[in-house]
Write a protein that holds these residues in place. Sequence first.
Motif, PDB file in Angstrom:
ATOM      1  N   ARG A 158       0.827  -1.208   0.000  1.00  0.00           N
ATOM      2  CA  ARG A 158       0.000   0.000   0.000  1.00  0.00           C
ATOM      3  C   ARG A 158       0.853   1.246   0.000  1.00  0.00           C
ATOM      4  O   ARG A 158       0.418   2.314  -0.401  1.00  0.00           O
ATOM      5  CB  ARG A 158      -0.915  -0.004   1.223  1.00  0.00           C
ATOM      6  N   GLN A 159       2.091   1.109   0.510  1.00  0.00           N
ATOM      7  CA  GLN A 159       2.965   2.279   0.558  1.00  0.00           C
ATOM      8  C   GLN A 159       3.707   2.508  -0.746  1.00  0.00           C
ATOM      9  O   GLN A 159       4.306   3.554  -0.941  1.00  0.00           O
ATOM     10  CB  GLN A 159       3.980   2.122   1.686  1.00  0.00           C
ATOM     11  N   VAL A 160       3.727   1.503  -1.600  1.00  0.00           N
ATOM     12  CA  VAL A 160       4.364   1.696  -2.907  1.00  0.00           C
ATOM     13  C   VAL A 160       3.480   2.643  -3.712  1.00  0.00           C
ATOM     14  O   VAL A 160       2.298   2.392  -3.890  1.00  0.00           O
ATOM     15  CB  VAL A 160       4.502   0.355  -3.643  1.00  0.00           C
ATOM     16  N   PRO A 161       4.053   3.762  -4.167  1.00  0.00           N
ATOM     17  CA  PRO A 161       3.205   4.751  -4.833  1.00  0.00           C
ATOM     18  C   PRO A 161       2.532   4.210  -6.089  1.00  0.00           C
ATOM     19  O   PRO A 161       3.138   3.453  -6.849  1.00  0.00           O
ATOM     20  CB  PRO A 161       4.182   5.880  -5.180  1.00  0.00           C
ATOM     21  N   LYS A 162       1.291   4.617  -6.254  1.00  0.00           N
ATOM     22  CA  LYS A 162       0.519   4.101  -7.384  1.00  0.00           C
ATOM     23  C   LYS A 162       1.076   4.608  -8.708  1.00  0.00           C
ATOM     24  O   LYS A 162       0.948   3.952  -9.747  1.00  0.00           O
ATOM     25  CB  LYS A 162      -0.944   4.556  -7.237  1.00  0.00           C
ATOM     26  N   VAL A 163       1.716   5.782  -8.638  1.00  0.00           N
ATOM     27  CA  VAL A 163       2.288   6.385  -9.843  1.00  0.00           C
ATOM     28  C   VAL A 163       3.270   5.442 -10.512  1.00  0.00           C
ATOM     29  O   VAL A 163       3.370   5.365 -11.735  1.00  0.00           O
ATOM     30  CB  VAL A 163       3.009   7.701  -9.462  1.00  0.00           C
ATOM     31  N   LEU A 164       4.012   4.725  -9.667  1.00  0.00           N
ATOM     32  CA  LEU A 164       5.022   3.797 -10.171  1.00  0.00           C
ATOM     33  C   LEU A 164       4.371   2.750 -11.062  1.00  0.00           C
ATOM     34  O   LEU A 164       4.858   2.433 -12.143  1.00  0.00           O
ATOM     35  CB  LEU A 164       5.679   3.128  -8.978  1.00  0.00           C
ATOM     36  N   MET A 165       3.241   2.234 -10.578  1.00  0.00           N
ATOM     37  CA  MET A 165       2.528   1.205 -11.339  1.00  0.00           C
ATOM     38  C   MET A 165       1.970   1.795 -12.631  1.00  0.00           C
ATOM     39  O   MET A 165       2.022   1.175 -13.689  1.00  0.00           O
ATOM     40  CB  MET A 165       1.364   0.645 -10.523  1.00  0.00           C
ATOM     41  N   GLU A 166       1.445   3.023 -12.507  1.00  0.00           N
ATOM     42  CA  GLU A 166       0.870   3.662 -13.690  1.00  0.00           C
ATOM     43  C   GLU A 166       1.941   3.892 -14.743  1.00  0.00           C
ATOM     44  O   GLU A 166       1.733   3.652 -15.939  1.00  0.00           O
ATOM     45  CB  GLU A 166       0.211   4.982 -13.296  1.00  0.00           C
ATOM     46  N   ALA A 167       3.100   4.328 -14.273  1.00  0.00           N
ATOM     47  CA  ALA A 167       4.207   4.546 -15.201  1.00  0.00           C
ATOM     48  C   ALA A 167       4.550   3.257 -15.926  1.00  0.00           C
ATOM     49  O   ALA A 167       4.784   3.237 -17.140  1.00  0.00           O
ATOM     50  CB  ALA A 167       5.429   5.055 -14.442  1.00  0.00           C
TER      51      ALA A 167
END
Lengths: 291, 349
Positions: A161-170
């Motif tokens: 949950r702490q891994v930023p969602k932006v990373l996944m979106e990228a």
Amino acid sequence: MGKQLIVYGLLICIGFVYLYPMLYMFSTSLMNRDDLLDTSVKWIPSSFYLQNYVDAAKSMDFWPTFGKGILIALLPTLCNVVICMMVGYGFAKYEFKGKKIMMGILLFSYILPSQVTMIPTYVLYNKMGILGTILTFVLPALFGNGLNAPIFILIFYQFFRQVPKVLMEAASIDGAGHIRAFFRIAVPSAIPAIVTVILFSFVWYWNESYLTEMYVRGLSTKSIWTNLVIQLKNFDSSFNTKASVGDTATSLNESVRMAATALSILPLFVMYLILQRQFVESIDRAGITGE
Amino acid sequence: MAKTIKEKKPKIKPGKLEKREARMGYVFVAPWLIGVVLFLLYPLGQSFRYVWYNIRITPVKTNFIWVGTGNFTQIWLENAEFPQQLVTYIWQTIVEVPIIVVFALMIAIMLNGKIKMRGFFRLIFFLPVIIVSGPVMNMLVSEGASTIPSMNVQTIISAFNTFLPLKAAQGVGEIFSNMIMILWYSGVQILIFLSALQKVDPALYEAAKIDGGSGWECFWKITLPTIKPMILLNAVYTVIFLSGNEQNQLINMIENAMFSGTKEKGYGYASAMAWMYAVVVTLIVLLFFLLLGSKKDSYDRMADRRKKALKKEERLHRKIQRRNRRNAGKRERALSSGKYKTYDGSGDY
């Protein structure tokens, strides 16, 4: 300054109380019979008598048992890590129907004492014909229901949950699918949590004697599976039978029993000394306490 | 007009992307779901069924004989040990959990201060987690390694007996004689508290110090509220740990009943025991939830009140807006029907 002294005093006192059983164990395990009976010998034995260890190791079948113990702890641990990571990731990164109920079941399965499901599970394993084999531990772990799996799933859940969602979106913009994003981004970033889970899972499997005896050993003496802790549990009887069969005139006494205890602790103790940093910092880094 | 406004805010339906995402979520959770059905729900249902039967295993097949609540009455009326052990377990858990949690918190606070050899002390306090297991504990207890010989429990009991009833004094004595065991069970808790303490914002303490707060006040007003969720977590963890621990006589009793060859005992009987045990454990967990979870401190309550007031205001605001829109519609209709003239600023209507 005075306050500091009090803190140090308290810590040292409590630390001594903590270590007392260990010190007692090691000191007693090195005594020969004369030292045990001699009341003037309290802590330091008159000579380092290592025969106790030899006797205990012989009675426990130390090396084969040690190897089996590692297998019993390691295989389910690996399954635990992989599956719990997947499940934790699924809970943390996706929204789907019934997620809340599932999380509820997860918590419930942690609170529920294993004794309730133990009997039917035993019958189930018996029917499947895997009772008395290591599969009884591997199979539940493979389906995310290993020993203490809810804790591990929650650790990964918290972590992802702490891994930023932006990373996944990228990643998805760059053309990575869900599976690929998981393996390429989530897994490498979760290394602290993975280390934590491996360590704890290994230690808990290693120290589990109740369920190991019930399932992996299948409560039969014929089963080849055993680990050091179980050997320790049955130490008295096995020592006596071996001593009566063998020609050595050793008798069971405190020293031998303490030596056996020390032997069953030793592998984990050595591992702890080597990996101490990982152990004591693991909870910190895995982010159990949240941010 | 009103219709168009409604259409502007359509109910959000999950789109294709979201549906696909949800499907991926199921894929990731699937192994666990299968496992839950296979290794949790199915055995749970089965064991609930077993409770009502007397199960005899013959080499040919297993015989189920319906006994209704027979297993329960048998446990409560004929088994002298189980109810007694259950009461002991409840008493012990309720006493030991707060001791372990408070003790762990104390150690964690001491370790969190600026002291030398912090790593070394951490190493010691975490050691029991690695080596503690049922047989090892049994061995150490049976050889007397778990009590400090210079601590005379009998004297402590008689000292407490002067102002406490005997039963309570014995309880206190029990705690002292099991001191090392209790301490040994608090390794994980210490680490959890420690990592929570390190995440408390130091700026809070500085602000408090500037306002003249003492260390004691800081502890109660800053440290404790911040780590409160961790207290609950640790309490629950401790309950579960104590209930699954092999030092616990009850779980050994269940195992013995399961494989005792006697006619009246067996799987059904053991299942009944296990269910009662599970209910008790759940109740204890619930008790700690109620004690530690529900209470909010005054700041939380204040924030809640503010939030509620804000929501109310917002609702009022929306209401006014809605009315305005309605009225605007009316006025427009009235205008377009030509009944009224608009005010053109010239001074007369």
